[in-house]
Design an enzyme around this catalytic site. Structure first.
Site, PDB file in Angstrom:
ATOM      1  N   MET A 291      44.179  50.547  61.786  1.00 47.30           N
ATOM      2  CA  MET A 291      43.802  50.851  60.400  1.00 47.30           C
ATOM      3  C   MET A 291      42.288  50.981  60.290  1.00 47.30           C
ATOM      4  O   MET A 291      41.537  50.528  61.131  1.00 47.30           O
ATOM      5  CB  MET A 291      44.307  49.758  59.469  1.00 47.30           C
ATOM      6  CG  MET A 291      45.806  49.804  59.274  1.00 47.30           C
ATOM      7  SD  MET A 291      46.320  51.105  58.157  1.00 47.30           S
ATOM      8  CE  MET A 291      45.809  50.444  56.589  1.00 47.30           C
ATOM      9  N   CYS A 292      41.879  51.522  59.200  1.00 52.47           N
ATOM     10  CA  CYS A 292      40.489  51.884  59.054  1.00 52.47           C
ATOM     11  C   CYS A 292      39.984  51.358  57.713  1.00 52.47           C
ATOM     12  O   CYS A 292      40.709  50.707  56.983  1.00 52.47           O
ATOM     13  CB  CYS A 292      40.343  53.404  59.091  1.00 52.47           C
ATOM     14  SG  CYS A 292      41.310  54.174  60.409  1.00 52.47           S
ATOM     15  N   GLN A 293      38.736  51.641  57.414  1.00 54.38           N
ATOM     16  CA  GLN A 293      38.245  51.356  56.065  1.00 54.38           C
ATOM     17  C   GLN A 293      37.514  52.568  55.518  1.00 54.38           C
ATOM     18  O   GLN A 293      36.930  53.362  56.268  1.00 54.38           O
ATOM     19  CB  GLN A 293      37.339  50.112  56.077  1.00 54.38           C
ATOM     20  CG  GLN A 293      38.123  48.830  56.327  1.00 54.38           C
ATOM     21  CD  GLN A 293      37.610  47.632  55.509  1.00 54.38           C
ATOM     22  OE1 GLN A 293      36.688  47.738  54.707  1.00 54.38           O
ATOM     23  NE2 GLN A 293      38.244  46.492  55.722  1.00 54.38           N
TER      24      GLN A 293
END
Lengths: 286, 286
Positions: free
Chosen positions: B1-3
């Site tokens: 996952m990323c931001q």
């Protein structure tokens, strides 16, 4: 007018030395100060930097100088124009057939006027929403979009390289009718160079020798930098070094480089060559 | 996952302070280290940097930190994934209707499998050569191409913003059925934010106050930085400051920001909000 620089290499290589000389023309030894850009086809993707600052002053160009980025295909551009808009900085890129294609142009053309501002092949207007359109207002990006739209109109999927070469060669000769059209074009596999006025290249391979830049007091020994297996070609508007034998592309010659060497080549018969003075004067008066 | 991080501002503004906190999550306070990117819509064009290095280690991110780039719309991304390929670094961009559109996604989706790897609306296959295709292999870029192909299939030219909002809102809700889909989308005029799990925003305007970052020991007084006329909204996966009142977007809420404020907004009734802990856990288990 602008200047072009490119590299096509068998193995990922650092264009740093050549870039050092090229960069100087963006404000020190020449006045191509209206923007700068460089595109590296790295092994895992495209790295593209564009700036509205001159190559000499651009923090991005300084980063380029300090970073040894290795790539098999590189296209760089220093811009001289009537504006320094960021959207007009080369190289331009578009996705076609799931690949990033990159384009830079040196010259001045009336192609927008000739095609009434419509970069679309005449008989393909039914797909209006599908066409590539320029984002900025340069003749260069317009010509790039025109080339891509022609490709899409002609081929449903990416053609083989021989077919692609023949098609792009003819399209470039068409575009060259509307002014000065020197260009560099790559999809990361191959590098196409089309000369309309000035474009030179030098191939570096074993036995490697030393080279001295023209624009900057700097010398390199390529034998230390490279393995015997390495082969790379540098392409530039005018030669960047004083002690290598640069070859000139003929007027309207089209070449595709791959793995550091020429793989496709076509020039008018008999070939015509401009002197550097003639070429620069034509550019200046364009 | 990323931001995700974004800014939408009435006047060109520097996202530097917020970026300082965000950048730390790319290797210091969090482990989103598989690439980094930022897109600035400057007044004269798009400035886009993507790197396969982490935001903490990337020389490009360091350049971003040191340069006060002013823009009305900014989208930034730090990546956490199974690979760190340059071609998979966000934000992605494509030209549509002569504009550069930029997209970043946070989440994990099965959209490629659901559509059999074909990012094209079902009934528009006749224009095969015209479609946007992903260059890398992320679900994110696939979803971006899907959205653009849907837009092109539906509209011959760019629709008005209300129409665009309604269309993209529905498309985002469609995509959110296939996993986690938080996204940021901009053409430089407006910034669309779609929340599927976590997305927060804070609007900064007169009277400006002080703010203290969560991830880095740094405080700023926005009153010194801004004119009373300035209005800007920062959007982030989770709040970046500890002393501002961040608003949360509801699950499947869609918003378009313009000139620093919300201009279009739609959320399910009744709205549902995940706690940060819930949202991060969903992301971790995805």
């Amino acid at each position: 007018m602008c200047q072009l620089l490119a590299m096509n290499s068998k193995n990922p290589a650092d264009i740093g030395f050549s870039f050092t000389g090229f960069r100087a023309r963006g404000g020190l030894t020449d006045s191509h100060t209206d923007g700068f850009g460089i595109a590296y086809f790295e092994p895992t993707g495209l790295r593209l930097y564009c700036d509205d600052h001159s190559a000499v002053e651009s923090p991005l160009a300084e980063l380029v100088s300090q970073t040894k980025t290795r790539a098999c295909n590189v296209i760089a551009h220093i811009r001289k124009s009537d504006d320094d808009l960021l959207c007009n900085a080369h190289p331009f890129t578009r996705e076609i057939w799931g690949e990033a294609w990159v384009f830079s142009h040196n010259g001045k053309m009336t192609i927008q006027e000739a095609l009434n501002g419509d970069p679309v092949p005449n008989d393909h207007h039914q797909n209006a929403a599908c066409h590539h359109c320029p984002i900025g207002d340069t003749d260069s990006e317009f010509a790039f979009c025109y080339l891509l739209n022609q490709l899409k109109a002609r081929f449903d999927s990416k053609p083989d390289e021989q077919t692609l070469f023949n098609f792009l060669k003819n399209q470039c000769r068409f575009l060259a009718q509307f002014g000065i059209f020197n260009c560099l074009f790559s999809n990361g596999d191959w590098l196409l160079s089309y000369a309309n006025t000035l474009l030179f290249y030098v191939t570096r391979q074993a036995p490697f020798s030393k080279a001295t830049l023209i624009d900057v007091d700097s010398q390199i020994d390529f034998a230390i930098m490279n393995d015997t297996d390495d082969v790379m070609t540098i392409i530039a508007t005018t030669p960047l070094t004083q002690d290598e034998s640069w070859q000139q592309l003929a007027v309207n010659e089209c070449v595709i480089f791959k793995n550091g060497d020429i793989v496709y080549q076509d020039m008018p018969n008999p070939p015509e060559y401009l002197s550097i003075e003639e070429g620069l004067e034509i550019a200046q008066n364009a």
